[in-house]
Design an enzyme around this catalytic site. Sequence first.
Site, short mmCIF file in Angstrom:
data_model
loop_
_atom_site.label_atom_id
_atom_site.label_comp_id
_atom_site.label_asym_id
_atom_site.label_seq_id
_atom_site.Cartn_x
_atom_site.Cartn_y
_atom_site.Cartn_z
N PHE A 7 23.73 -3.94 4.96
CA PHE A 7 23.99 -4.74 3.75
C PHE A 7 25.28 -4.26 3.13
O PHE A 7 25.49 -3.06 2.95
CB PHE A 7 22.81 -4.61 2.77
N CYS A 8 26.16 -5.23 2.82
CA CYS A 8 27.49 -4.88 2.34
C CYS A 8 27.95 -5.87 1.28
O CYS A 8 27.15 -6.69 0.82
CB CYS A 8 28.46 -4.87 3.52
N ALA A 9 29.24 -5.83 0.96
CA ALA A 9 29.78 -6.72 -0.07
C ALA A 9 29.93 -8.14 0.48
O ALA A 9 29.25 -9.06 0.05
CB ALA A 9 31.10 -6.19 -0.59
N PHE A 37 24.22 -8.55 6.35
CA PHE A 37 24.04 -9.54 5.28
C PHE A 37 24.64 -9.00 3.99
O PHE A 37 24.77 -7.79 3.82
CB PHE A 37 22.55 -9.82 5.05
N GLU A 39 24.63 -7.61 0.32
CA GLU A 39 23.66 -6.73 -0.35
C GLU A 39 22.74 -7.53 -1.27
O GLU A 39 21.55 -7.25 -1.37
CB GLU A 39 24.42 -5.64 -1.12
#
Length: 102
Positions: A7-9, A37, A39
């Site tokens: 999960f990231c920006a 995906f 976050e």
Amino acid sequence: MVKIRLFCAAGMSTSLLVNKMKEAAGRKGIEVDIEAFPEGQMDKHLDGLDVALLGPQVGYTIGKAKKVCEPKGIPVDVIPMVDYGMMNGEKVLDFALKMVSR
């Protein structure tokens, strides 16, 4: 099969890391299901999950992530900045696998 979610920006660089992790898993003969995906969508992607990883850029959300993941028994942590920055798929895969075996 180990199910890992990152999960990231926005997901651009994290998608590259996902591919490198899949390549590393292939070399090790490990079956994985890895996807990335944003976050903000974490709660929608936890079914059957073995481990959740946060990109360093959203590491500040670890408290919120733990509140969502821990009740479901899903380990969650922030990807080490150096491994993320170097796009070291093998090290990040090993990091995730260690979390699953805890």
